[in-house]
Scaffold this motif. Structure first.
Motif, short mmCIF file in Angstrom:
data_model
loop_
_atom_site.label_atom_id
_atom_site.label_comp_id
_atom_site.label_asym_id
_atom_site.label_seq_id
_atom_site.Cartn_x
_atom_site.Cartn_y
_atom_site.Cartn_z
N VAL A 193 0.85 -1.19 0.00
CA VAL A 193 0.00 0.00 0.00
C VAL A 193 0.89 1.24 0.00
CG1 VAL A 193 -1.65 1.38 1.34
CG2 VAL A 193 -1.99 -1.09 1.10
N VAL A 194 0.70 2.07 -1.02
CA VAL A 194 1.48 3.30 -1.17
C VAL A 194 0.53 4.48 -0.96
CG1 VAL A 194 2.88 4.67 -2.78
CG2 VAL A 194 2.92 2.14 -2.90
N VAL A 195 0.91 5.41 -0.08
CA VAL A 195 0.07 6.57 0.20
C VAL A 195 0.74 7.82 -0.36
CG1 VAL A 195 -1.03 7.97 1.99
CG2 VAL A 195 -0.86 5.48 2.27
N THR A 196 -0.02 8.61 -1.12
CA THR A 196 0.54 9.86 -1.63
C THR A 196 -0.12 11.04 -0.94
OG1 THR A 196 -1.08 10.18 -3.42
CG2 THR A 196 0.84 8.80 -3.91
N GLY A 197 0.67 12.10 -0.74
CA GLY A 197 0.14 13.30 -0.09
C GLY A 197 1.06 14.47 -0.32
N MET A 198 0.68 15.60 0.25
CA MET A 198 1.46 16.83 0.11
C MET A 198 2.49 16.90 1.24
SD MET A 198 -0.62 18.33 -2.25
CE MET A 198 -0.88 20.10 -2.13
N SER A 199 3.43 17.85 1.11
CA SER A 199 4.45 18.00 2.15
C SER A 199 3.83 18.29 3.52
CB SER A 199 5.42 19.13 1.78
OG SER A 199 6.07 18.81 0.58
N SER A 200 2.74 19.07 3.51
CA SER A 200 2.10 19.41 4.78
C SER A 200 1.41 18.20 5.42
CB SER A 200 1.08 20.52 4.56
OG SER A 200 0.12 20.11 3.60
N ASP A 201 1.29 17.12 4.67
CA ASP A 201 0.65 15.90 5.18
C ASP A 201 1.62 14.97 5.89
OD1 ASP A 201 -1.90 16.46 4.17
OD2 ASP A 201 -1.41 15.60 2.22
N GLN A 202 2.87 15.40 6.06
CA GLN A 202 3.89 14.46 6.55
C GLN A 202 3.46 13.73 7.82
OE1 GLN A 202 6.53 13.40 4.70
NE2 GLN A 202 6.48 11.85 6.33
N TRP A 203 2.87 14.46 8.77
CA TRP A 203 2.49 13.80 10.03
C TRP A 203 1.39 12.77 9.81
CZ3 TRP A 203 -2.34 14.39 12.52
CH2 TRP A 203 -3.20 15.33 11.95
N ILE A 217 4.58 8.71 -0.56
CA ILE A 217 5.22 9.58 -1.56
C ILE A 217 4.73 11.00 -1.34
CG2 ILE A 217 5.48 10.09 -4.02
CD1 ILE A 217 4.82 7.16 -4.62
N ASP A 218 5.67 11.90 -1.10
CA ASP A 218 5.35 13.33 -1.03
C ASP A 218 5.36 13.84 -2.47
OD1 ASP A 218 5.52 16.10 -0.98
OD2 ASP A 218 6.69 16.14 0.88
N ILE A 219 4.17 14.09 -3.02
CA ILE A 219 4.09 14.41 -4.45
C ILE A 219 4.67 15.79 -4.77
CG2 ILE A 219 2.15 12.89 -5.05
CD1 ILE A 219 0.40 15.48 -4.85
N GLN A 220 4.93 16.59 -3.72
CA GLN A 220 5.56 17.89 -3.97
C GLN A 220 7.08 17.78 -3.98
OE1 GLN A 220 3.20 19.76 -0.77
NE2 GLN A 220 2.59 21.29 -2.28
N LYS A 221 7.59 16.81 -3.23
CA LYS A 221 9.05 16.64 -3.16
C LYS A 221 9.56 15.67 -4.22
CE LYS A 221 10.40 17.73 1.59
NZ LYS A 221 10.05 17.00 2.82
N ASP A 222 8.78 14.63 -4.49
CA ASP A 222 9.19 13.61 -5.45
C ASP A 222 9.07 14.21 -6.86
OD1 ASP A 222 9.15 11.39 -7.29
OD2 ASP A 222 8.74 10.08 -5.59
N SER A 223 10.16 14.18 -7.64
CA SER A 223 10.12 14.84 -8.96
C SER A 223 9.27 14.05 -9.95
CB SER A 223 11.53 15.03 -9.50
OG SER A 223 12.15 13.77 -9.62
N ASP A 224 9.06 12.76 -9.72
CA ASP A 224 8.25 11.96 -10.65
C ASP A 224 7.51 10.84 -9.90
OD1 ASP A 224 7.10 10.66 -12.76
OD2 ASP A 224 8.94 10.46 -13.93
N PRO A 225 6.43 11.20 -9.21
CA PRO A 225 5.70 10.21 -8.41
C PRO A 225 5.21 9.02 -9.24
CG PRO A 225 4.91 12.43 -7.92
CD PRO A 225 5.81 12.54 -9.12
N VAL A 226 4.84 9.28 -10.51
CA VAL A 226 4.33 8.19 -11.35
C VAL A 226 5.44 7.16 -11.58
CG1 VAL A 226 3.41 7.60 -13.63
CG2 VAL A 226 2.59 9.65 -12.43
#
Ligand SMILES: [Zn+2]
Ligand SMILES: [Zn+2]
Length: 347
Positions: A193-203, A217-226
């Protein structure tokens, strides 16, 4: 007793005020509330952005103990630990008769804590017997108050998505629905199970990892989440994507995350149209489901699942407050500093 009342239309207009203690009708049970959670719907009602009939005591995610039964109540007994959906579906309209009680079209139907029926942000509420479900013995009442959002996830993920043993599941958005989806997908046998979210979602991502997620996966930090999802799936993509954020960009990304002949389950509502490249659905032979609320079967499955000990709901309960701290509770939810705020003390 004190009840948290939406007093009239318009933004705000919520007051903790003295309300009459309810009496059970012939087919109803009187319930002493043990815990009641604040839901996105309560925030929408506060802002006047969703349907409700004022004045109404809010709160539709509750657990409680039956303390009195109406004269025609036959199965539920005093002392039973219970939960229920909010909607008292009619059972007679076309939608109900074809098994879609979650889309009951009856005019003037009662929705606990929303419309024509008071909810669980008070010491007592009444509910018709036929919507009541029993809480399994080992499930604490605080966790039982999460049965409603869990049942929504069970409907969308267990009843409507094809997740099977070993699947790679991407869950977009680590809010309450996303975090519950993590555990439900795992219980269904998802391999990863992979969860994606924004940087503010870290907690929130940290809670996801603690409750069964294998990767975030932090979709704002990861340059290519796909590509990251592809790397996790031998280049194939996810078997199932659960879109639990309701955000347009996430919906678009869902079609990129998912593998050929995969499935996208939509749980999040955005409230406005989303531009999607549906050619991807054709080219990848995708299926997609939308879901709304719960069916009686979703509750039966949810409570068996809770009773099996396969869910770990405690980490999702970030705050327990007394009802007179309601302003703080709503603020925590509005500022997205909580997963679930429960009221556990009433007067
Ligand atoms: Zn809710
Ligand atoms: Zn109906």
């Amino acid at each position: 007793m004190k009840g948290l009342v939406k007093t009239k239309r318009g933004a705000g207009n919520i007051e903790l005020r003295e309300v009459e203690e309810p009496r059970p009708g012939r087919n109803e049970v009187l319930i002493e509330v043990k815990a009641a959670g604040i839901c996105g719907t309560d925030l929408h009602i506060k802002q006047d952005h969703s349907f409700y009939t004022p004045p109404v005591v809010l709160g539709h995610e509750y657990s409680g103990v039956v303390i009195e039964t109406g004269s025609d109540v036959s199965e539920v007994q005093v002392g039973d630990r219970v939960v229920s959906p909010a909607t008292a579906y009619c059972g007679q309209c076309y939608q109900c008769k074809t098994g879609h009680m979650n889309r009951c079209t009856a005019k003037n139907k009662r929705i606990l804590g929303v419309s024509l029926a008071n909810g669980g942000f008070a010491k007592f509420l009444t509910a018709p017997e036929y919507i009541i479900h029993q809480v399994p013995e080992d499930v604490p009442m605080d966790e039982a108050a999460l049965a409603e959002p869990t049942a929504c996830v069970v409907h969308g993920v267990v009843e409507m998505s094809p997740i099977t043993v070993g699947d790679v599941v991407v869950i977009q958005g680590p809010g309450p629905m996303g975090l519950l989806s993590v555990q439900v997908a795992k219980a269904m046998g998802a391999g990863k199970v992979v969860v994606t979210g924004m940087s503010s979602d870290q907690w929130r991502m940290d809670i996801a990892m603690k409750t069964g997620a294998d990767l975030t996966i932090d979709i704002q930090k990861d340059s290519d989440p796909v590509q990251t999802v592809k790397d996790e799936t031998d280049g194939l993509g996810a078997d199932v994507v659960i879109e639990a954020s309701g955000a347009g960009p996430a919906r678009r990304q869902a079609l990129d995350f998912v593998k050929v002949a995969g499935h996208v389950a939509l749980l999040g509502v955005q409230g406005k149209p989303t531009e999607l490249n549906l050619d991807l659905m054709i080219e990848k032979e995708l299926t997609m489901t939308g879901t709304w609320g719960t069916l009686p079967s979703s509750w039966a499955t949810t409570l068996r699942l809770m009773g099996s000990g396969k869910l770990n709901l405690e980490p999702l309960i970030t705050h327990r407050l007394s009802l007179d701290e309601w302003e703080k509770g709503f603020e925590l939810m509005e500022q997205q500093r909580a997963i679930k705020v429960l009221f556990t003390r009433f007067e």
